[in-house]
Motif scaffolding. Structure first.
Motif, PDB file in Angstrom:
ATOM      1  N   ALA A  31       0.439 -16.539  -5.516  1.00 17.55           N
ATOM      2  CA  ALA A  31       1.263 -15.517  -6.176  1.00 17.55           C
ATOM      3  C   ALA A  31       1.386 -15.748  -7.680  1.00 17.55           C
ATOM      4  O   ALA A  31       1.752 -14.825  -8.417  1.00 17.55           O
ATOM      5  N   SER A  32       1.070 -16.959  -8.144  1.00 16.53           N
ATOM      6  CA  SER A  32       1.126 -17.214  -9.589  1.00 16.53           C
ATOM      7  C   SER A  32       0.141 -16.334 -10.353  1.00 16.53           C
ATOM      8  O   SER A  32       0.308 -16.091 -11.551  1.00 16.53           O
ATOM      9  N   LEU A  33      -0.897 -15.828  -9.665  1.00 14.68           N
ATOM     10  CA  LEU A  33      -1.875 -14.957 -10.308  1.00 14.68           C
ATOM     11  C   LEU A  33      -1.290 -13.581 -10.641  1.00 14.68           C
ATOM     12  O   LEU A  33      -1.906 -12.812 -11.378  1.00 14.68           O
ATOM     13  N   LEU A  34      -0.124 -13.276 -10.101  1.00 16.60           N
ATOM     14  CA  LEU A  34       0.479 -11.958 -10.317  1.00 16.60           C
ATOM     15  C   LEU A  34       1.157 -11.818 -11.670  1.00 16.60           C
ATOM     16  O   LEU A  34       1.492 -10.708 -12.078  1.00 16.60           O
ATOM     17  N   THR A  35       1.385 -12.912 -12.382  1.00 15.23           N
ATOM     18  CA  THR A  35       2.159 -12.857 -13.618  1.00 15.23           C
ATOM     19  C   THR A  35       1.503 -13.696 -14.714  1.00 15.23           C
ATOM     20  O   THR A  35       0.819 -14.677 -14.418  1.00 15.23           O
ATOM     21  N   ASN A  36       1.747 -13.296 -15.968  1.00 14.22           N
ATOM     22  CA  ASN A  36       1.237 -14.099 -17.087  1.00 14.22           C
ATOM     23  C   ASN A  36       2.269 -15.119 -17.563  1.00 14.22           C
ATOM     24  O   ASN A  36       2.058 -15.797 -18.564  1.00 14.22           O
ATOM     25  N   GLU A  37       3.375 -15.221 -16.839  1.00 16.39           N
ATOM     26  CA  GLU A  37       4.403 -16.211 -17.141  1.00 16.39           C
ATOM     27  C   GLU A  37       4.324 -17.370 -16.155  1.00 16.39           C
ATOM     28  O   GLU A  37       3.602 -17.310 -15.157  1.00 16.39           O
ATOM     29  N   ALA A  85      -0.696 -18.455 -15.292  1.00 19.24           N
ATOM     30  CA  ALA A  85      -1.907 -17.621 -15.320  1.00 19.24           C
ATOM     31  C   ALA A  85      -1.784 -16.633 -16.487  1.00 19.24           C
ATOM     32  O   ALA A  85      -1.776 -15.423 -16.296  1.00 19.24           O
ATOM     33  N   ARG A  86      -1.684 -17.187 -17.693  1.00 20.89           N
ATOM     34  CA  ARG A  86      -1.517 -16.314 -18.874  1.00 20.89           C
ATOM     35  C   ARG A  86      -2.696 -15.367 -19.011  1.00 20.89           C
ATOM     36  O   ARG A  86      -2.536 -14.215 -19.394  1.00 20.89           O
ATOM     37  N   GLN A  87      -3.885 -15.849 -18.691  1.00 18.47           N
ATOM     38  CA  GLN A  87      -5.074 -15.010 -18.804  1.00 18.47           C
ATOM     39  C   GLN A  87      -6.006 -15.288 -17.631  1.00 18.47           C
ATOM     40  O   GLN A  87      -6.388 -16.436 -17.392  1.00 18.47           O
ATOM     41  N   ILE A  88      -6.352 -14.240 -16.896  1.00 16.94           N
ATOM     42  CA  ILE A  88      -7.324 -14.380 -15.818  1.00 16.94           C
ATOM     43  C   ILE A  88      -8.715 -14.395 -16.440  1.00 16.94           C
ATOM     44  O   ILE A  88      -9.111 -13.439 -17.112  1.00 16.94           O
ATOM     45  N   PRO A 110      -3.683 -10.648  -5.473  1.00 16.48           N
ATOM     46  CA  PRO A 110      -3.159 -10.612  -6.843  1.00 16.48           C
ATOM     47  C   PRO A 110      -4.222 -10.261  -7.874  1.00 16.48           C
ATOM     48  O   PRO A 110      -3.911  -9.613  -8.883  1.00 16.48           O
ATOM     49  N   LEU A 111      -5.475 -10.680  -7.658  1.00 11.19           N
ATOM     50  CA  LEU A 111      -6.526 -10.330  -8.616  1.00 11.19           C
ATOM     51  C   LEU A 111      -6.728  -8.814  -8.656  1.00 11.19           C
ATOM     52  O   LEU A 111      -6.816  -8.205  -9.722  1.00 11.19           O
ATOM     53  N   LEU A 112      -6.778  -8.200  -7.489  1.00  6.38           N
ATOM     54  CA  LEU A 112      -6.954  -6.752  -7.419  1.00  6.38           C
ATOM     55  C   LEU A 112      -5.752  -6.016  -8.003  1.00  6.38           C
ATOM     56  O   LEU A 112      -5.905  -5.045  -8.756  1.00  6.38           O
ATOM     57  N   ALA A 113      -4.542  -6.483  -7.676  1.00  2.00           N
ATOM     58  CA  ALA A 113      -3.336  -5.813  -8.144  1.00  2.00           C
ATOM     59  C   ALA A 113      -3.161  -5.927  -9.655  1.00  2.00           C
ATOM     60  O   ALA A 113      -2.750  -4.965 -10.319  1.00  2.00           O
ATOM     61  N   ARG A 114      -3.483  -7.087 -10.208  1.00  2.29           N
ATOM     62  CA  ARG A 114      -3.249  -7.310 -11.645  1.00  2.29           C
ATOM     63  C   ARG A 114      -4.431  -6.891 -12.506  1.00  2.29           C
ATOM     64  O   ARG A 114      -4.241  -6.348 -13.609  1.00  2.29           O
ATOM     65  N   THR A 179      -0.674 -10.814   1.958  1.00  2.00           N
ATOM     66  CA  THR A 179      -1.461 -10.122   0.944  1.00  2.00           C
ATOM     67  C   THR A 179      -0.887  -8.743   0.640  1.00  2.00           C
ATOM     68  O   THR A 179      -0.931  -8.285  -0.499  1.00  2.00           O
ATOM     69  N   ALA A 180      -0.339  -8.079   1.649  1.00  2.00           N
ATOM     70  CA  ALA A 180       0.271  -6.773   1.419  1.00  2.00           C
ATOM     71  C   ALA A 180       1.491  -6.891   0.503  1.00  2.00           C
ATOM     72  O   ALA A 180       1.698  -6.060  -0.387  1.00  2.00           O
ATOM     73  N   LEU A 181       2.301  -7.928   0.705  1.00  2.00           N
ATOM     74  CA  LEU A 181       3.470  -8.139  -0.166  1.00  2.00           C
ATOM     75  C   LEU A 181       3.036  -8.332  -1.609  1.00  2.00           C
ATOM     76  O   LEU A 181       3.616  -7.747  -2.535  1.00  2.00           O
ATOM     77  N   MET A 182       2.003  -9.149  -1.824  1.00  2.00           N
ATOM     78  CA  MET A 182       1.554  -9.420  -3.187  1.00  2.00           C
ATOM     79  C   MET A 182       0.951  -8.173  -3.830  1.00  2.00           C
ATOM     80  O   MET A 182       1.282  -7.818  -4.961  1.00  2.00           O
ATOM     81  N   ALA A 183       0.049  -7.516  -3.112  1.00  2.00           N
ATOM     82  CA  ALA A 183      -0.626  -6.359  -3.688  1.00  2.00           C
ATOM     83  C   ALA A 183       0.337  -5.209  -3.939  1.00  2.00           C
ATOM     84  O   ALA A 183       0.306  -4.570  -4.998  1.00  2.00           O
ATOM     85  N   ALA A 184       1.225  -4.936  -2.975  1.00  2.00           N
ATOM     86  CA  ALA A 184       2.138  -3.800  -3.098  1.00  2.00           C
ATOM     87  C   ALA A 184       3.198  -4.014  -4.166  1.00  2.00           C
ATOM     88  O   ALA A 184       3.755  -3.051  -4.695  1.00  2.00           O
ATOM     89  N   SER A 185       3.481  -5.284  -4.506  1.00  2.00           N
ATOM     90  CA  SER A 185       4.505  -5.553  -5.518  1.00  2.00           C
ATOM     91  C   SER A 185       4.123  -4.958  -6.877  1.00  2.00           C
ATOM     92  O   SER A 185       4.997  -4.612  -7.671  1.00  2.00           O
ATOM     93  N   LEU A 186       2.809  -4.858  -7.148  1.00  2.00           N
ATOM     94  CA  LEU A 186       2.348  -4.288  -8.415  1.00  2.00           C
ATOM     95  C   LEU A 186       1.706  -2.908  -8.236  1.00  2.00           C
ATOM     96  O   LEU A 186       1.135  -2.371  -9.183  1.00  2.00           O
ATOM     97  N   ALA A 187       1.800  -2.335  -7.034  1.00  2.00           N
ATOM     98  CA  ALA A 187       1.248  -1.001  -6.805  1.00  2.00           C
ATOM     99  C   ALA A 187       2.224   0.067  -7.304  1.00  2.00           C
ATOM    100  O   ALA A 187       3.441  -0.162  -7.359  1.00  2.00           O
ATOM    101  N   LYS A 188       1.693   1.217  -7.649  1.00  2.00           N
ATOM    102  CA  LYS A 188       2.540   2.333  -8.086  1.00  2.00           C
ATOM    103  C   LYS A 188       3.180   2.985  -6.864  1.00  2.00           C
ATOM    104  O   LYS A 188       2.490   3.393  -5.932  1.00  2.00           O
ATOM    105  N   GLY A 189       4.501   3.060  -6.865  1.00  2.00           N
ATOM    106  CA  GLY A 189       5.183   3.768  -5.796  1.00  2.00           C
ATOM    107  C   GLY A 189       5.634   2.893  -4.649  1.00  2.00           C
ATOM    108  O   GLY A 189       5.743   1.672  -4.771  1.00  2.00           O
ATOM    109  N   HIS A 190       5.858   3.564  -3.505  1.00  2.00           N
ATOM    110  CA  HIS A 190       6.548   2.978  -2.360  1.00  2.00           C
ATOM    111  C   HIS A 190       5.549   2.581  -1.268  1.00  2.00           C
ATOM    112  O   HIS A 190       4.672   3.356  -0.917  1.00  2.00           O
ATOM    113  N   THR A 191       5.702   1.372  -0.744  1.00  2.00           N
ATOM    114  CA  THR A 191       4.872   0.891   0.368  1.00  2.00           C
ATOM    115  C   THR A 191       5.771   0.489   1.527  1.00  2.00           C
ATOM    116  O   THR A 191       6.808  -0.139   1.327  1.00  2.00           O
TER     117      THR A 191
END
Length: 431
Positions: A31-37, A85-88, A110-114, A179-191
């Protein structure tokens, strides 16, 4: 190659500190891949799989540092891992990494979502439908990604980002839910996830994602809702205690006899396993420190179990419980409903004198009065620990080969058991 030598017959007495849960630590690291912090994870276990995943994350551009346990800190506050993961730098996860650890396939989420794209090797060793990689791919397609499989790699693309969706899992899948939790966290809208996995490790990952700014409701229930956000921040999170390790050591005490405090263990994470262990005649009591497990000289009673998704009996404790039943006074039936081919430990237990017959997805165990030490070969992580449990009560010496399996999921096993009186040592072959 390292081996573990055990001389059986010693009761276990003392304290075993339960480590952070491997099955939560790995997806939390991903999940660290989801953020640049910076994401800081406390109570990270010292395992081979953790080290391997750090290499994989480093390949994608994640920097890390590790702090040891602070003096005077509580038992749960073990190692702290800082991930940034400041920069992928690479969205491809090669076969050489993914083939060594199936969970590393989850970096695709996270790679796909970010980044809007990911190319990840299919895990080796099994067909795509044998374990639910196909359900993970279904998640990404529902969220709007285009998926292609070519030359053993999954290529996922969503250049305009992922979009929320209704996702119905045809069967419970821990990997699919993670994986659904990670991907949907950055998806547009409601999952909405239907028939989601309810394991405590799912809840732990969701709790961490919420600290990072995700909007998740219902984790730990069969229906989970996620409202996507534009970005996630860093956070600090303590990994929950490892229920599989706690259940394993509880069974070791029931097998060998003695009185051990499992420091940091949580009874709410282990209710079905505790119930089964208590039926064998062992005593388990919850305290402020954790779980106290005791068994005097009385014989073990046979107990039938069937594995099931949480809150049922964990498949990751099936092999260990089978080892315990090898010395029960009577016949027990152990049914495996989660994974096929998860009885590879049976033949090695038979080498120690166990009487076990396979019957489809079940194993019938006829308890014996004595087990005899012998050289045995570990075939996988949980099978390895079943051999250790059996060896603790076997007459004479047992040598467990291929202990790299143990190092993947059990932290400092010879130190923890040795401190409680087990005659156990690691043997390292010198070149």
């Amino acid at each position: 190659m390292d081996r573990i030598r055990i001389v059986g017959g010693q009761k276990l007495n003392g304290v075993i500190r339960i480590s952070g849960a491997k099955n939560a630590a790995l997806p939390l690291m991903i999940a660290s891949l989801l953020t640049n912090e910076t994401l800081t994870l406390e109570n990270i276990p010292d395992l081979a799989d953790v080290g391997m995943l750090l290499r994989i994350l480093g390949h994608h551009g994640v920097d890390h540092s590790i702090d040891g346990r602070r003096p005077g800190a509580p038992a749960r506050a073990s190692r702290a891992l800082h991930l940034s993961a400041r920069q992928i730098v690479d969205t491809t996860a090669p076969y050489e990494f993914v083939s060594r650890m199936r969970a590393s396939f989850w970096v695709i989420a996270p790679l796909l979502a970010r980044m809007g794209e990911a190319k990840v090797s299919l895990p080796g060793g099994c067909a795509i439908g044998t374990r639910p990689v196909d359900l993970l791919l279904m998640v990404f397609e529902k969220l709007g990604a285009v998926i292609e499989i070519e030359a053993g790699y999954v290529q996922a693309k969503a250049p305009k980002g992922l979009s929320g969706a209704e996702i119905h899992f045809p069967k419970v899948t821990v990997g699919g839910t993670h994986t659904a939790l990670m991907a949907a966290s950055l998806a547009k809208g409601h999952t909405v996830l239907h028939n989601a996995a309810r394991e405590p490790e799912i809840v732990d990952v969701a709790d961490c994602l919420i600290k990072m700014g995700a909007r998740i409701k219902g984790a730990g229930q069969s229906t989970v809702e996620i409202e996507g956000v534009g970005s996630l921040s860093g956070a600090r999170h303590v990994v929950l205690p490892d229920r599989i390790e706690a259940g394993t050591y509880a069974m070791a005490v029931a097998m060998a006899g003695g009185d051990v405090m499992l420091e940091g263990a949580s009874p709410t994470l282990l209710e079905s396993a505790i119930e089964a262990i208590e039926k064998t005649g062992a005593e388990i009591s919850a305290t402020n420190e954790g779980l106290r497990v005791r068994r005097n000289g009385r014989g073990l009673l046979p107990v039938d179990i069937a594995t099931a998704p949480f809150p049922g009996f964990p498949t990751d404790l099936q092999a260990q419980f089978m080892a315990l039943m090898t010395k029960a006074k009577g016949s027990s039936r152990i049914t495996e409903t989660i994974f096929e081919n998860r009885f590879m430990h049976v033949q090695e237990l038979v080498r120690l004198g166990a009487h076990i017959k396979l019957d489809g997805d079940a194993a019938v165990v006829e308890g014996v009065d004595e087990l005899q030490g012998a050289p045995v070969m570990a075939t996988d992580l949980r099978a390895s620990m079943s051999l250790v449990i059996a060896a603790l009560a076997a007459e004479g010496e047992t040598t467990v080969n291929r202990v790299y399996h143990l190092d993947r999921g059990f932290e400092h096993i010879e130190e923890k058991l040795g401190a409680c009186g087990a005659m156990i040592e690691r043997l390292t072959d010198r070149a």
